[in-house]
Motif scaffolding. Structure first.
Motif, mmCIF file in Angstrom:
data_model
loop_
_atom_site.group_PDB
_atom_site.id
_atom_site.type_symbol
_atom_site.label_atom_id
_atom_site.label_comp_id
_atom_site.label_asym_id
_atom_site.label_seq_id
_atom_site.Cartn_x
_atom_site.Cartn_y
_atom_site.Cartn_z
ATOM 1 N N PRO A 49 -11.294 8.979 0.530
ATOM 2 C CA PRO A 49 -10.793 9.525 -0.732
ATOM 3 C C PRO A 49 -9.344 10.000 -0.577
ATOM 4 C CG PRO A 49 -12.526 10.922 0.181
ATOM 5 C CD PRO A 49 -12.354 9.770 1.105
ATOM 6 N N ARG A 50 -8.649 10.100 -1.683
ATOM 7 C CA ARG A 50 -7.249 10.527 -1.670
ATOM 8 C C ARG A 50 -7.111 12.029 -1.394
ATOM 9 N NH1 ARG A 50 -4.303 6.381 -3.106
ATOM 10 N NH2 ARG A 50 -2.383 7.481 -3.578
ATOM 11 N N TYR A 51 -8.182 12.761 -1.589
ATOM 12 C CA TYR A 51 -8.166 14.217 -1.443
ATOM 13 C C TYR A 51 -8.117 14.623 0.030
ATOM 14 C CZ TYR A 51 -9.922 18.995 -1.286
ATOM 15 O OH TYR A 51 -10.082 20.326 -1.019
ATOM 16 N N PHE A 52 -7.282 15.591 0.347
ATOM 17 C CA PHE A 52 -7.211 16.191 1.670
ATOM 18 C C PHE A 52 -7.651 17.641 1.559
ATOM 19 C CE2 PHE A 52 -4.474 12.605 2.277
ATOM 20 C CZ PHE A 52 -4.510 12.315 3.636
ATOM 21 N N PRO A 53 -8.671 18.047 2.308
ATOM 22 C CA PRO A 53 -9.056 19.470 2.296
ATOM 23 C C PRO A 53 -7.887 20.336 2.767
ATOM 24 C CG PRO A 53 -10.754 18.144 3.364
ATOM 25 C CD PRO A 53 -9.566 17.257 3.147
ATOM 26 N N PRO A 54 -7.882 21.613 2.397
ATOM 27 C CA PRO A 54 -6.787 22.500 2.797
ATOM 28 C C PRO A 54 -6.533 22.457 4.309
ATOM 29 C CG PRO A 54 -8.271 23.621 1.288
ATOM 30 C CD PRO A 54 -8.897 22.298 1.609
ATOM 31 N N THR A 55 -5.298 22.453 4.670
ATOM 32 C CA THR A 55 -4.751 22.447 6.041
ATOM 33 C C THR A 55 -4.931 21.135 6.812
ATOM 34 O OG1 THR A 55 -6.659 23.365 7.245
ATOM 35 C CG2 THR A 55 -5.114 24.964 6.251
ATOM 36 N N THR A 56 -5.708 20.186 6.290
ATOM 37 C CA THR A 56 -5.912 18.952 7.056
ATOM 38 C C THR A 56 -4.655 18.091 7.112
ATOM 39 O OG1 THR A 56 -6.885 17.837 5.137
ATOM 40 C CG2 THR A 56 -8.409 18.833 6.721
ATOM 41 N N MET A 59 0.824 -1.174 0.000
ATOM 42 C CA MET A 59 0.000 0.000 0.000
ATOM 43 C C MET A 59 0.872 1.243 0.000
ATOM 44 S SD MET A 59 -1.365 0.566 3.824
ATOM 45 C CE MET A 59 -0.503 1.925 4.536
ATOM 46 N N GLU A 60 0.305 2.318 -0.478
ATOM 47 C CA GLU A 60 0.978 3.610 -0.412
ATOM 48 C C GLU A 60 0.144 4.512 0.484
ATOM 49 O OE1 GLU A 60 2.807 5.793 -3.906
ATOM 50 O OE2 GLU A 60 1.094 7.094 -3.459
ATOM 51 N N CYS A 61 0.771 5.069 1.506
ATOM 52 C CA CYS A 61 0.078 5.925 2.466
ATOM 53 C C CYS A 61 -0.497 7.152 1.756
ATOM 54 C CB CYS A 61 1.044 6.349 3.574
ATOM 55 S SG CYS A 61 0.310 7.479 4.770
ATOM 56 N N LEU A 62 -1.738 7.461 2.067
ATOM 57 C CA LEU A 62 -2.381 8.638 1.479
ATOM 58 C C LEU A 62 -1.738 9.932 1.957
ATOM 59 C CD1 LEU A 62 -6.176 7.713 1.856
ATOM 60 C CD2 LEU A 62 -4.720 7.443 -0.149
ATOM 61 N N LEU A 63 -1.144 9.904 3.153
ATOM 62 C CA LEU A 63 -0.587 11.117 3.743
ATOM 63 C C LEU A 63 0.876 11.320 3.372
ATOM 64 C CD1 LEU A 63 -1.165 13.518 5.715
ATOM 65 C CD2 LEU A 63 -0.278 12.039 7.519
ATOM 66 N N CYS A 64 1.733 10.365 3.741
ATOM 67 C CA CYS A 64 3.173 10.566 3.545
ATOM 68 C C CYS A 64 3.714 9.944 2.253
ATOM 69 C CB CYS A 64 3.957 10.031 4.751
ATOM 70 S SG CYS A 64 4.009 8.233 4.885
ATOM 71 N N LYS A 65 2.881 9.186 1.557
ATOM 72 C CA LYS A 65 3.218 8.560 0.267
ATOM 73 C C LYS A 65 4.288 7.465 0.369
ATOM 74 C CE LYS A 65 0.452 11.397 -1.811
ATOM 75 N NZ LYS A 65 -0.931 11.077 -1.679
ATOM 76 N N GLN A 66 4.633 7.054 1.591
ATOM 77 C CA GLN A 66 5.598 5.960 1.763
ATOM 78 C C GLN A 66 4.892 4.633 1.496
ATOM 79 O OE1 GLN A 66 8.858 5.876 3.568
ATOM 80 N NE2 GLN A 66 9.035 7.992 4.229
ATOM 81 N N LYS A 67 5.648 3.673 1.002
ATOM 82 C CA LYS A 67 5.085 2.348 0.710
ATOM 83 C C LYS A 67 5.370 1.400 1.872
ATOM 84 C CE LYS A 67 5.497 2.901 -4.218
ATOM 85 N NZ LYS A 67 4.393 2.629 -5.021
ATOM 86 N N SER A 68 4.409 0.522 2.137
ATOM 87 C CA SER A 68 4.571 -0.493 3.171
ATOM 88 C C SER A 68 3.636 -1.656 2.849
ATOM 89 C CB SER A 68 4.259 0.081 4.549
ATOM 90 O OG SER A 68 2.944 0.562 4.594
#
Length: 134
Positions: free
Chosen positions: A60-67, A1-10
């Protein structure tokens, strides 16, 4: 998987649907598995071992501003690395759902997604026979 936040794979575990045999459903649609050793509920939440961001596959992959910044500050900066990529206990499963609920609230997920996470936490407490927490 790829983290939605930090984009690291694990890596993570997921129960394949062909191995899940549901014997019946409770009135609130809680699945009662034929084999209690294989419970797909334990593995629905993905937890990034790098940043601690936890999420349900419906996020969803989208993060609202500042979240993103809020999650990094409130979750990632306090996260003690855990690897939930092995077999999970019911306690591990409850912890992953609670963390996903918190991350989802910070991310401003839809109420229906957060409600689904909370319902599954209640199911896990029912399986654990903890009526007070359920």
């Amino acid at each position: 998987m790829e983290c939605l936040l930090c984009k690291q794979k694990s890596t993570t575990k997921k129960v394949r649907s062909r191995f899940v045999e549901v014997a019946k459903y409770d009135t609130d649609f809680c699945p009662i598995h034929a084999d209690s050793a294989v419970n797909s509920l334990y593995y629905n939440i993905f937890v990034c071992p790098h940043c601690g961001f936890s999420y349900y596959e419906d996020f969803p992959r989208y993060f609202p501003p500042t979240t993103m910044e809020i999650i990094l500050e409130k979750v990632s900066s306090h996260y003690v690395p855990h690897h939930f990529s092995k077999e999970r206990s019911i306690k591990d499963a409850i912890n992953t759902y609670k963390l996903a609920s918190y991350c989802g609230a910070l991310k401003k997920e839809k109420h229906i997604i957060l409600a689904g996470i909370c319902l599954r936490i209640a199911w896990l407490y029912r399986i654990k026979q903890n009526k007070e927490q359920e």
